[in-house]
Write a protein that holds these residues in place. Structure first.
Motif, mmCIF file in Angstrom:
data_model
loop_
_atom_site.group_PDB
_atom_site.id
_atom_site.type_symbol
_atom_site.label_atom_id
_atom_site.label_comp_id
_atom_site.label_asym_id
_atom_site.label_seq_id
_atom_site.Cartn_x
_atom_site.Cartn_y
_atom_site.Cartn_z
ATOM 1 N N VAL A 852 0.855 -1.184 0.000
ATOM 2 C CA VAL A 852 0.000 0.000 0.000
ATOM 3 C C VAL A 852 0.887 1.228 0.000
ATOM 4 O O VAL A 852 1.877 1.292 0.740
ATOM 5 C CB VAL A 852 -0.929 0.038 1.243
ATOM 6 N N ALA A 853 0.545 2.193 -0.876
ATOM 7 C CA ALA A 853 1.292 3.448 -0.881
ATOM 8 C C ALA A 853 0.303 4.596 -0.898
ATOM 9 O O ALA A 853 -0.754 4.502 -1.513
ATOM 10 C CB ALA A 853 2.209 3.505 -2.091
ATOM 11 N N ALA A 854 0.640 5.678 -0.207
ATOM 12 C CA ALA A 854 -0.255 6.826 -0.147
ATOM 13 C C ALA A 854 0.474 8.091 -0.558
ATOM 14 O O ALA A 854 1.624 8.294 -0.183
ATOM 15 C CB ALA A 854 -0.803 6.979 1.268
ATOM 16 N N GLY A 855 -0.167 8.923 -1.353
ATOM 17 C CA GLY A 855 0.415 10.195 -1.777
ATOM 18 C C GLY A 855 0.473 11.167 -0.615
ATOM 19 O O GLY A 855 -0.085 10.914 0.450
ATOM 20 N N ALA A 856 1.131 12.282 -0.844
ATOM 21 C CA ALA A 856 1.401 13.238 0.225
ATOM 22 C C ALA A 856 0.121 13.773 0.853
ATOM 23 O O ALA A 856 -0.008 13.845 2.082
ATOM 24 C CB ALA A 856 2.256 14.381 -0.316
ATOM 25 N N ARG A 857 -0.854 14.151 0.017
ATOM 26 C CA ARG A 857 -2.077 14.734 0.560
ATOM 27 C C ARG A 857 -2.878 13.686 1.315
ATOM 28 O O ARG A 857 -3.426 13.940 2.382
ATOM 29 C CB ARG A 857 -2.926 15.322 -0.584
ATOM 30 N N ALA A 858 -2.901 12.472 0.731
ATOM 31 C CA ALA A 858 -3.609 11.377 1.385
ATOM 32 C C ALA A 858 -3.058 11.147 2.784
ATOM 33 O O ALA A 858 -3.807 10.971 3.742
ATOM 34 C CB ALA A 858 -3.491 10.110 0.554
ATOM 35 N N GLN A 859 -1.721 11.214 2.878
ATOM 36 C CA GLN A 859 -1.104 11.011 4.192
ATOM 37 C C GLN A 859 -1.529 12.105 5.155
ATOM 38 O O GLN A 859 -1.815 11.856 6.327
ATOM 39 C CB GLN A 859 0.425 11.006 4.072
ATOM 40 N N LYS A 860 -1.556 13.320 4.622
ATOM 41 C CA LYS A 860 -1.942 14.446 5.477
ATOM 42 C C LYS A 860 -3.344 14.266 6.015
ATOM 43 O O LYS A 860 -3.674 14.666 7.128
ATOM 44 C CB LYS A 860 -1.875 15.758 4.669
ATOM 45 N N LEU A 861 -4.178 13.655 5.201
ATOM 46 C CA LEU A 861 -5.556 13.430 5.622
ATOM 47 C C LEU A 861 -5.683 12.256 6.587
ATOM 48 O O LEU A 861 -6.782 11.933 7.013
ATOM 49 C CB LEU A 861 -6.446 13.183 4.394
ATOM 50 N N GLY A 862 -4.583 11.610 6.850
ATOM 51 C CA GLY A 862 -4.642 10.568 7.880
ATOM 52 C C GLY A 862 -4.553 9.154 7.356
ATOM 53 O O GLY A 862 -4.677 8.192 8.113
ATOM 54 N N VAL A 863 -4.342 9.019 6.053
ATOM 55 C CA VAL A 863 -4.210 7.664 5.532
ATOM 56 C C VAL A 863 -2.849 7.119 5.920
ATOM 57 O O VAL A 863 -1.828 7.726 5.634
ATOM 58 C CB VAL A 863 -4.360 7.658 3.989
ATOM 59 N N ASN A 864 -2.838 5.978 6.591
ATOM 60 C CA ASN A 864 -1.578 5.386 7.040
ATOM 61 C C ASN A 864 -1.398 4.013 6.391
ATOM 62 O O ASN A 864 -2.085 3.054 6.727
ATOM 63 C CB ASN A 864 -1.603 5.262 8.567
ATOM 64 N N SER A 865 -0.491 3.964 5.439
ATOM 65 C CA SER A 865 -0.274 2.722 4.691
ATOM 66 C C SER A 865 0.046 1.572 5.625
ATOM 67 O O SER A 865 -0.433 0.448 5.438
ATOM 68 C CB SER A 865 0.868 2.886 3.687
ATOM 69 N N GLY A 866 0.881 1.839 6.603
ATOM 70 C CA GLY A 866 1.282 0.792 7.532
ATOM 71 C C GLY A 866 0.082 0.154 8.208
ATOM 72 O O GLY A 866 -0.037 -1.070 8.261
ATOM 73 N N ALA A 867 -0.825 1.026 8.717
ATOM 74 C CA ALA A 867 -1.993 0.523 9.425
ATOM 75 C C ALA A 867 -2.877 -0.300 8.494
ATOM 76 O O ALA A 867 -3.382 -1.368 8.874
ATOM 77 C CB ALA A 867 -2.788 1.680 10.018
ATOM 78 N N ILE A 868 -3.027 0.191 7.284
ATOM 79 C CA ILE A 868 -3.888 -0.514 6.333
ATOM 80 C C ILE A 868 -3.311 -1.905 6.029
ATOM 81 O O ILE A 868 -4.015 -2.905 6.043
ATOM 82 C CB ILE A 868 -4.025 0.305 5.021
ATOM 83 N N VAL A 869 -2.016 -1.928 5.757
ATOM 84 C CA VAL A 869 -1.382 -3.202 5.428
ATOM 85 C C VAL A 869 -1.513 -4.181 6.587
ATOM 86 O O VAL A 869 -1.760 -5.359 6.402
ATOM 87 C CB VAL A 869 0.106 -2.991 5.062
ATOM 88 N N ARG A 870 -1.349 -3.660 7.804
ATOM 89 C CA ARG A 870 -1.414 -4.535 8.967
ATOM 90 C C ARG A 870 -2.768 -5.238 9.032
ATOM 91 O O ARG A 870 -2.857 -6.443 9.209
ATOM 92 C CB ARG A 870 -1.180 -3.723 10.246
ATOM 93 N N GLU A 871 -3.826 -4.426 8.853
ATOM 94 C CA GLU A 871 -5.165 -5.003 8.935
ATOM 95 C C GLU A 871 -5.416 -5.988 7.798
ATOM 96 O O GLU A 871 -5.960 -7.075 7.975
ATOM 97 C CB GLU A 871 -6.232 -3.885 8.914
ATOM 98 N N MET A 872 -5.030 -5.581 6.596
ATOM 99 C CA MET A 872 -5.239 -6.441 5.427
ATOM 100 C C MET A 872 -4.498 -7.765 5.587
ATOM 101 O O MET A 872 -5.034 -8.827 5.264
ATOM 102 C CB MET A 872 -4.745 -5.736 4.155
ATOM 103 N N SER A 873 -3.286 -7.676 6.081
ATOM 104 C CA SER A 873 -2.473 -8.875 6.200
ATOM 105 C C SER A 873 -3.060 -9.867 7.183
ATOM 106 O O SER A 873 -2.965 -11.076 7.003
ATOM 107 C CB SER A 873 -1.046 -8.508 6.625
ATOM 108 N N LYS A 874 -3.671 -9.301 8.225
ATOM 109 C CA LYS A 874 -4.296 -10.183 9.209
ATOM 110 C C LYS A 874 -5.322 -11.083 8.522
ATOM 111 O O LYS A 874 -5.431 -12.263 8.820
ATOM 112 C CB LYS A 874 -5.009 -9.340 10.269
ATOM 113 N N LEU A 875 -6.052 -10.475 7.593
ATOM 114 C CA LEU A 875 -7.093 -11.230 6.903
ATOM 115 C C LEU A 875 -6.538 -12.406 6.102
ATOM 116 O O LEU A 875 -7.178 -13.436 5.989
ATOM 117 C CB LEU A 875 -7.864 -10.302 5.949
ATOM 118 N N VAL A 876 -5.361 -12.226 5.543
ATOM 119 C CA VAL A 876 -4.817 -13.297 4.704
ATOM 120 C C VAL A 876 -3.849 -14.192 5.488
ATOM 121 O O VAL A 876 -3.107 -14.973 4.902
ATOM 122 C CB VAL A 876 -4.125 -12.747 3.437
#
Length: 913
Positions: A852-876
């Motif tokens: 997962v990768a997030a652009g600069a503005r997305a990050q500013k808005l609170g999108v955290n690639s690390g957190a997303i990957v962690r949750e997704m990975s749990k599922l698989v």
RNA sequence: GGGCCUGUAGAUCAGGGGUAGAUCGUUGCGUUCGCAACGCAAAGGCCGCGGGUUCGAAUCCCGCCGGGUCCA
């Protein structure tokens, strides 16, 4: 004590007095003498007032001494090396008596002559710090001695004669005998003890006369300092006359260094650009005064040294600082003079500098010398000064023979030291900078670490740190702190079981070619069987024990190990059958195993000899181990064995085989053997006993207890396998001999064949082909990388349209089949170059990969690639993580990929939506 | 014999589970009559080898190989 009531004293008008200062007793002819004559009760009176009728230099004094004792019935014996090859308990020869320990002093082996006289070069590094400073300390000195080995009922001479000889020697040198005192000083050391007198003249201890007649014994009747001793059957006159001190006393020079090696001191003064201090009466007085005062105190450690400086400064009316300025450079010159002499002996006698054992001591002295030279800005190469020393010793021609090797060794050592210092300086700079930035003091632990693991002396650390602008305080106890860090190894308990059985007859020596025998059982201890005779070789000399069988009638037991306990050979078996005392057993050897050992053992001697002929005389075996399929041989050598040398050793070893040389084995008297062949005998260690077994193959002669083939031809081929540097200064050669060698060669061929078959080329083409393949592989890898990047770019363009809008952010969730992590990362990174894009990618390559990768503005808005990957990975069924901008993860369950992607989008929605 | 440190680009080294970096050197371009200096760009890596742990190892663990170093 009666020990000192000698007839000689009584008959020659001596009186026994007690020193009012130290309370010790002493004997003197001069009733006016008040004190014992030993510092600190008196101080030096011989400086400026020589005690003999003329001046002697080293060689004339040595000759005067030896010929005196020769005239008085002693046989002159040549000196032993300074490295104690014949002993395994000490590295350096520290006294003349050390030459005759342990076997002569224990009475087992007769001395080379009796009585005898010798001048033995000795090295003691205990007082390294005091050398140069005290005026009297040396690392290297010659101990002139006469020894007399007495046995109960066969006494040659004892105390009276010894003192008489001492008196007449002194008289023959022109001493006024009223000036000598014999101070009673009971001696103990190394498990022995006895009365002793110190011979004091002018405040200087010229000699010690020890009457060794006690040995430490449990429950012994004589108590000395809490240890119990008993009288020995053999009692020994052990004298030690300090050659250098005699020379010093004969000249009355301000220091021993000026007396012993004036020429070298002068040359070094020139090289260092120092005024010839001793020619200047004012300076001479300073050094005389220093020697006098140092003579009565212990100057080890900084504090004591400073105290000495202060005393000397006060006595001549100057300041410590001024005194230091004058003395320190001269003291360094003295030290260098002493150290280079020490090195001449060490290297001349074949010590190879290393980081262990005697080699370590050589390196210690060598580096200390280099450091002193640097301080004095002497730019002359060290070897020049050592050569100067060697030229100065015409009485040791053996040093000249080795000069080429010594030159190479010293050169290499100088380079190594320079490397260490350079590396060290860099490291210290870095470390110091680190602490400066943190605005902290450099912790002591750090300084110890620098010394301990990188060999950077604390003095250098301090100096370099000072340049950076950090002050370091060094505790006086620095070196003991380091020592403390290294815990001591526990000594194993001696649990050898004592067998009260006769020595086993060694059939393996009598019939080396025989593989079966009959014997009578003497004792059975569980599964261990002792016979009256055996053909089984017990483990020893790097040769493993023989295996085979022991049988009584139909019962057969396997012999699994054989050990020799003080000559009683014990066979360990797997037997559960009750062998009985008196049984007659038949033994059969595993002959193949034995033969392989014999081949490897004889081969070891041949390889050793070959290595010596290729690499040089300094080669010395430090260890060896044989087995059925290979053997290894450890040799002292100062650099890596080159490929060419390796091949040459192999070739020469095989030539010895092809010559089919006979292997000669003789039992010889130890002293006789040493005389004929020298200490090279003890390559494989020092065997005990009066007679030793001497093995000769070609030019190689060694004391060896192993089993050998009768002619070198039986060894078969010798294949050197590899060399290894097991320690600095020690090379290990591994090889196989006989059938084992053929097996090795076949194995190597197999490897080669397999490799060339795999590549479909002939072995000759293998190197080129492998090289080409490797190059191509690298090219393809780079190509692949580039293509992936291109592909990523293309994919981004193609997929941008699939992105869904989440509150102004473009979120792309997509499965890219078969893509590996790198591809995913490249694609995702490419996407996230757009500020408002979040790329959620997954693939099903070996399980599940998620990026997962997030652009600069997305990050500013609170999108955290690390957190997303962690949750997704749990599922698989896995895990993951990373930074807010980019993160990776994965799992094992590919069926949940779609679900995971949805989860990812949802999470973005939660944050932004 | 007993420890400890260390192996990353040609060199010196940083990083220390999540896209391999810096400086110097090299090459090209620019600037210059030329060089030096400077500016821009590029090439250059089995992160010593082999196993293990992990979704993922240059990084952690084990073994091996190489280098360094201290103690006895």
């Amino acid at each position: 004590m009666d020990e000192y009531q000698l007839d000689y004293f009584k008959e020659n008008g001596f009186v026994r007095k007690q020193c009012p200062k130290c309370g010790k007793n002493f004997w003197t002819r001069d009733a006016e003498t008040e004190f014992c004559g030993d510092p600190p009760c008196v101080s030096y009176s011989f400086i400026g007032a020589p005690v003999f009728k003329k001046e002697y230099d080293i060689s004339s004094m040595r000759e005067a001494y030896l010929s005196f004792f020769e005239k008085h019935g002693h046989t002159r014996v040549s000196r032993y090396p300074v490295i104690a090859r014949w002993r395994d308990d000490i590295y350096l020869t520290i006294a003349s008596i050390a030459d005759f320990q342990p076997f002569v002093t224990s009475g087992l082996v007769p001395p080379p002559a009796n009585p005898l006289t010798i001048s033995q070069p000795c090295i003691r590094l205990d007082d390294l710090d005091a050398v140069g400073r005290s005026g009297r300390h040396l690392t290297t000195f010659e101990m002139m001695a006469h020894h007399c080995f007495n046995k109960r009922g066969e006494e040659i001479y004892w105390k009276d004669r010894t003192v008489e000889l001492c008196d007449s020697l002194l008289k023959s040198l022109g001493l006024d005998l009223d000036a000598v005192t014999y101070k009673e000083a009971p001696w103990a050391g190394g498990g022995n003890a006895g009365p002793s007198v110190e011979v004091m003249v002018g405040g200087l201890e010229l000699a010690t006369l020890v009457f060794m007649d006690l040995k430490q014994t449990k429950g012994g009747s004589i108590d000395i300092k809490g240890d119990s001793y008993e009288k020995m059957d053999n009692y020994i006159v052990d004298t030690g006359y300090g050659l250098e001190r005699f020379v010093w006393a004969s000249k009355g020079s301000p220091t021993i260094y000026d007396a012993v090696f004036p020429k070298i001191v002068n040359e070094l003064m020139d090289l260092a650009g120092i005024e010839h201090a001793i020619d200047n009466p004012e300076y001479a007085e300073i050094f005389s005064q220093n020697a006098r005062m140092a003579g009565v105190m212990d100057i080890s450690g900084q504090a004591n040294l400073l105290q000495l400086r202060k005393k000397v400064a006060d006595s001549i009316g100057t300041t410590v600082e001024k005194l230091q300025r004058i003395m320190v450079p001269v003291e360094s010159v003295y030290s260098i003079t002493d150290h280079t002499r020490c090195l001449a002996f060490m290297l001349g006698d074949g010590i190879i500098p290393s980081n262990v054992k005697a080699g370590y001591l050589a390196r210690l002295v060598l580096r200390r010398t280099l450091r002193l030279m640097k301080e004095l800005e002497i730019r002359e190469p060290l070897i020049e000064i050592i050569e100067m020393q060697i030229r100065n010793f015409p009485e040791y021609p053996e040093f000249k023979e080795r000069l080429d090797t010594i030159r190479e060794i010293v050169g290499l050592e100088e380079e190594k030291y320079a490397d260490t210092i350079e590396r060290g300086t860099k490291l210290v700079r870095k470390t110091a900078q680190h602490f400066k930035e943190k605005k902290e003091k450099m912790p002591l632990g750090e300084i110890i670490q620098l010394y301990d693991t990188h060999g950077i002396p604390p003095e250098i650390t301090r100096e370099v740190a000072k340049e950076i602008g950090i002050d370091i305080e060094l505790p006086d106890t620095f070196y003991s702190l380091v020592a403390k860090k290294h815990s001591k190894a526990e000594e194993d308990e001696d649990k050898a079981l004592k067998l009260d059985l006769p020595q086993t007859r060694k059939l393996y020596y009598e019939y080396p070619e025989q593989s079966d025998f009959e014997a009578t059982v003497l004792d059975v201890i569980e599964k261990n069987i002792v016979l009256d005779r055996t053909i089984f070789y017990p483990e020893g000399g790097g040769q493993p024990a023989d295996h085979g069988t022991l049988s009584v009638n139909d019962y057969v037991a396997n012999v699994t190990d054989v050990q020799s306990l003080n000559g009683v050979i014990v066979h360990e078996t797997d037997s559960d059958f009750g062998f009985k005392k008196g049984d007659t057993v038949k033994g059969i050897l595993d002959w193949e195993r034995r033969l392989a050992h014999m081949r490897h053992h004889t081969a070891t001697h041949i390889v050793n000899e070959a290595a010596k002929s290729v690499l040089g005389k300094h080669i010395w075996q430090t260890g060896a181990q044989k087995s059925t399929d290979r053997a290894r041989l450890d040799l002292t050598h100062f650099k890596r064995i080159s490929e060419d040398e390796f091949k040459e050793i192999e070739l020469r070893a095989n030539r010895s085989v092809m010559k089919n040389l006979p292997v000669h084995i003789d039992w010889m008297d130890r002293i006789e053997a040493e005389k004929r062949y020298g200490f090279v005998l003890y390559q494989g260690g020092v065997p005990p006993g009066k007679d030793i077994r001497i093995l000769r193959v070609g030019n190689d002669v060694e004391a060896c207890g192993g089993t050998h083939v009768s002619n070198t031809g039986f060894i078969g081929p010798i294949k050197l396998l590899k060399t290894e540097r097991i320690q600095d200064g020690v090379e290990r050669i591994e090889f196989s001999a006989g059938e084992a060698a053929i097996k090795r060669l076949q194995e190597r061929d197999d490897l080669l064949n397999k490799a060339s078959e795999a590549l479909r080329v002939s072995p000759e083409q293998l190197p080129d082909t492998v090289n080409r393949f490797f190059e191509e592989w690298k090219d393809f890898k780079k190509e692949n990388e580039r293509l992936k990047a291109e592909l990523a770019e293309a994919r981004v363009k193609a997929m941008m349209g699939d992105a869904v809008d989440v509150n102004g952010l473009k979120v792309l969730a997509k499965k890219i089949p078969h893509a590996d992590v790198e591809e995913l990362i490249k694609v995702a990174t490419e996407f996230s170059k757009n500020d408002d894009v979040v790329a959620i990618l997954a693939s099903d390559k070996s399980g599940v990969k998620i990026v997962v990768a997030a652009g600069a503005r997305a990050q500013k808005l609170g999108v955290n690639s690390g957190a997303i990957v962690r949750e997704m990975s749990k599922l698989v069924g896995g895990g993951g993580g990373g930074k807010p901008g980019i993160a990776q993860g994965g799992g094992t369950d590919a069926s949940k990929i779609e679900e995971a992607l949805e989860k990812g989008v949802e999470m973005v929605r939660e944050k932004v939506g």
